[in-house]
Design a protein around this motif. Structure first.
Motif, mmCIF file in Angstrom:
data_model
loop_
_atom_site.group_PDB
_atom_site.id
_atom_site.type_symbol
_atom_site.label_atom_id
_atom_site.label_comp_id
_atom_site.label_asym_id
_atom_site.label_seq_id
_atom_site.Cartn_x
_atom_site.Cartn_y
_atom_site.Cartn_z
ATOM 1 N N LEU A 1 -14.196 0.055 -6.469
ATOM 2 C CA LEU A 1 -13.167 -0.903 -6.862
ATOM 3 C C LEU A 1 -13.572 -1.680 -8.110
ATOM 4 C CD1 LEU A 1 -11.810 -2.398 -3.508
ATOM 5 C CD2 LEU A 1 -10.683 -0.814 -5.069
ATOM 6 N N THR B 1 -6.505 -5.781 -1.938
ATOM 7 C CA THR B 1 -7.962 -5.925 -1.841
ATOM 8 C C THR B 1 -8.343 -7.321 -1.367
ATOM 9 O OG1 THR B 1 -8.285 -4.308 -3.610
ATOM 10 C CG2 THR B 1 -10.122 -5.777 -3.120
ATOM 11 N N PHE C 1 0.828 -1.198 0.000
ATOM 12 C CA PHE C 1 0.000 0.000 0.000
ATOM 13 C C PHE C 1 0.865 1.251 0.000
ATOM 14 C CE2 PHE C 1 -3.734 2.314 2.210
ATOM 15 C CZ PHE C 1 -4.259 2.674 0.992
ATOM 16 N N ILE D 1 -9.341 1.258 -1.717
ATOM 17 C CA ILE D 1 -8.608 0.530 -0.682
ATOM 18 C C ILE D 1 -8.751 1.230 0.671
ATOM 19 C CG2 ILE D 1 -6.315 -0.221 0.067
ATOM 20 C CD1 ILE D 1 -5.618 -0.484 -2.947
ATOM 21 N N ALA E 1 -2.752 -3.530 -6.029
ATOM 22 C CA ALA E 1 -4.099 -3.201 -5.564
ATOM 23 C C ALA E 1 -4.956 -4.448 -5.414
ATOM 24 C CB ALA E 1 -4.751 -2.218 -6.530
#
Length: 577
Positions: free
Chosen positions: A519, A561, A132, A492, A557
């Protein structure tokens, strides 16, 4: 149809959203505590951690998040018609941006002012945290490149705006000294500073000697300079170097010396600019010449690209970085978070709304609009200029001459972009230092070393010698990826807030529902771009820069997730705050 109706619809929804929905979220979901000791008090150092009045902090937060993006994105997205853009801005602001900006602020305040990237470690594990942080690092790097390009572009096109923008810097330093050393009020000095800036705008619009036109200085658009660059390219190059030097100093100074007072001036600019344009809209009562939906927009489908083209102004991951990066360290009372976070998102919604109105009512007829928005590429290239011209047209409704109006509006855009730029460099410095500490590389944990890396890499990226303007085109090239990365970060962040709320045993649907929508749309759009456009597998030529950055961000990502969703599905593991 009168363009006033768009303003009326948007205003009513925004007011109802702040009055009722944000109150519900504050009291029932985030459960703000007026007695909670905020990080600004707990870790006060008068550099980054500074207890600040909510109206001043709102000014900093609002102008840091309301850069050029809530203007540029909607000005491009009206290519698909005004109705899709309007719905996404209005509904996105109330149900997505508001809870996201508000939520990341509260989450950070409840965790010692840590950023959302750092909090990922606590919420979903160390590996996800590091991934992240790398996504955030790439995003702020792109923000720096994009906004440096925007500012340089406006300085080249509107040289009358340079003098008023630069005069703001000593004025802001004077205000910071007056307020924090002499304990004076900020309102009157900031209004005086704004009046001086706009007086300078009038003078520079009418006196050529005050217009800092580097293109003319280097011999005109077609002239060849010392480095073999055209006058335009050389002007871009010089402005970007100047901006990066400014960012170095601005991002290392204590927030009270420049950041807060300048942002407070800019908050007045935004209010004044919005009032001028909305009043002009009322007096002019222009007609909407753009189509409600543009059936001719066949080269790019609005679904799902609309939701990444308009990021800031509907929802933006960068806002969460500001909320948890700088604003959380200055929040005086936890109950101020609703005013700063949610109302900050509403303010940006108003800016995106007037951007839509200015563009769809600029043209004399539908034919002119379709000529200006003949393709998605044309919309990208001309959107910002359409807003400035449309905003100047609206300002003419209150009697401001067109040349002065265009200078003032370009000053507003540059001021917001500059605020975002040096806040972003400051955030990048935090992240570099945090990653260096994680990997035990102590030299980069120091302020000036981390700042040099942030500024140097940003300058290198924006100065890529490719694209329509040569030097300075890096920001232009990165704009398509900026929107997708920004929305992935927002999704996120909403997922992290959902995990936090679930651990507290609270209703997390207010963040989970917009997270799923965002998302889904963003990953869908990003797969289209990375796999079928930037890779060269589709009809378009490969773009190696966008493909590499995009592929890295997409993989990271999806990994984060999945990790967060698995964490969300677990039972137990309560948190005490």
């Amino acid at each position: 149809m009168s363009a006033i109706w768009l303003a009326v619809i948007g205003t009513v929804v925004f007011i109802l959203g702040y009055r009722y929905y944000s109150k519900f979220v504050a009291e029932k979901i985030y459960r703000l505590d007026p007695n909670f000791v905020t990080p600004a008090h707990e870790f006060r150092d008068d550099v980054d951690f500074v207890p600040t009045k909510k109206i001043v902090l709102w000014g900093h937060h609002f102008t840091s998040v309301a850069g050029a993006a809530p203007i540029v994105g909607p000005a491009i997205a009206v290519y698909w018609g005004w109705l899709p853009a309007l719905l996404w801005v209005v509904l996105g602001t109330v149900f997505a941006a508001g809870v996201h900006d508000f939520g990341t602020l509260v989450l950070s305040v409840r965790n010692k002012g840590q950023s959302v990237g750092t909090l990922a470690n606590k919420l979903i594990g160390k590996k996800a945290k590091l991934l992240f942080l790398f996504i955030i690092l790439i995003l702020v790097l792109m923000v720096n490149a994009v906004f440096a390009w925007v500012i340089s572009n406006l300085f080249v096109k509107f040289p009358a705006s340079v003098f008023p923008v630069f005069i703001q810097i000593p004025l802001a330093v004077w205000i910071g000294y007056t307020v924090y050393k002499k304990q004076k009020k900020m309102l009157v000095p900031s209004l005086i500073a704004l009046a001086i800036m706009y007086g300078a705008a009038v003078l520079s619009s009418r006196i050529p000697a005050l217009q800092i036109d580097l293109v003319r200085y280097f011999g005109g658009p077609e002239a060849t300079t010392l480095f073999g660059l055209s006058g335009v390219s050389m002007a871009f190059f010089v402005w970007i170097i100047i901006l990066m030097v400014y960012c170095y100093f601005a991002s290392t100074l204590p927030v009270w010396k420049l950041l807060q007072p300048r942002d407070f001036i800019n908050s007045h600019q935004l209010v004044v600019g919005l009032l001028i344009m909305y009043l002009g809209l009322f007096f002019l009562n222009p007609k909407i010449t753009a189509p409600m939906t543009n059936a001719a927009a066949t080269d790019k489908s609005w679904f799902p690209l609309l939701f990444i083209t308009i990021a800031c102004g509907a929802i933006s991951g960068f806002h969460g970085l500001v909320s948890s990066g700088t604003s959380s360290k200055q929040l005086n009372k936890e109950t101020d978070a609703r005013f700063v976070g949610y109302l900050g998102a509403i303010g940006e919604g108003f800016l995106a709304l007037i951007s839509i109105i200015a563009c769809v009512s600029l043209f004399a007829n539908a034919g002119e609009f379709k000529a200006a928005y003949s393709s998605f590429s044309a919309a990208n290239g001309g959107g910002l200029g359409n807003f400035i011209q449309g905003g100047a047209k609206l300002a003419g409704g209150v009697g401001i001459p067109a040349d002065i109006a265009m200078t003032i509006i370009s000053i507003i855009v540059v001021s917001f972009a500059a605020t975002t730029l040096d806040s972003s460099v400051r955030l990048m410095r935090y992240i570099i230092a945090e990653l260096a500490d994680e990997y035990n590389f102590k030299p980069l944990t120091r302020t000036h070393a981390a700042t040099m890396i942030a500024v140097g890499s940003s300058a290198a990226l924006v100065l890529l010698p490719k694209g329509p303007n040569g030097f300075g085109s890096g920001g232009y090239l990165l704009w398509p990826l900026f929107g997708t990365a920004n929305q992935l970060l927002a999704g996120i962040s909403l997922l992290l807030i959902s995990v936090w709320l679930k651990r507290l045993g609270r209703n997390y649907l207010v963040t989970f529902i917009p997270m799923v929508f965002l998302l889904f749309m963003t990953i869908w759009a990003m797969v289209q771009q990375v796999v079928f456009e930037w890779s060269g597998l589709g009809a378009t030529d490969a773009n190696l820069l966008l493909f590499i950055f995009g592929a890295i961000i997409l993989v990271f990502a999806i990994w984060i997730t999945i990790t967060a969703l698995l964490e969300l599905s677990k039972k137990g593991n309560p948190m005490n705050r």
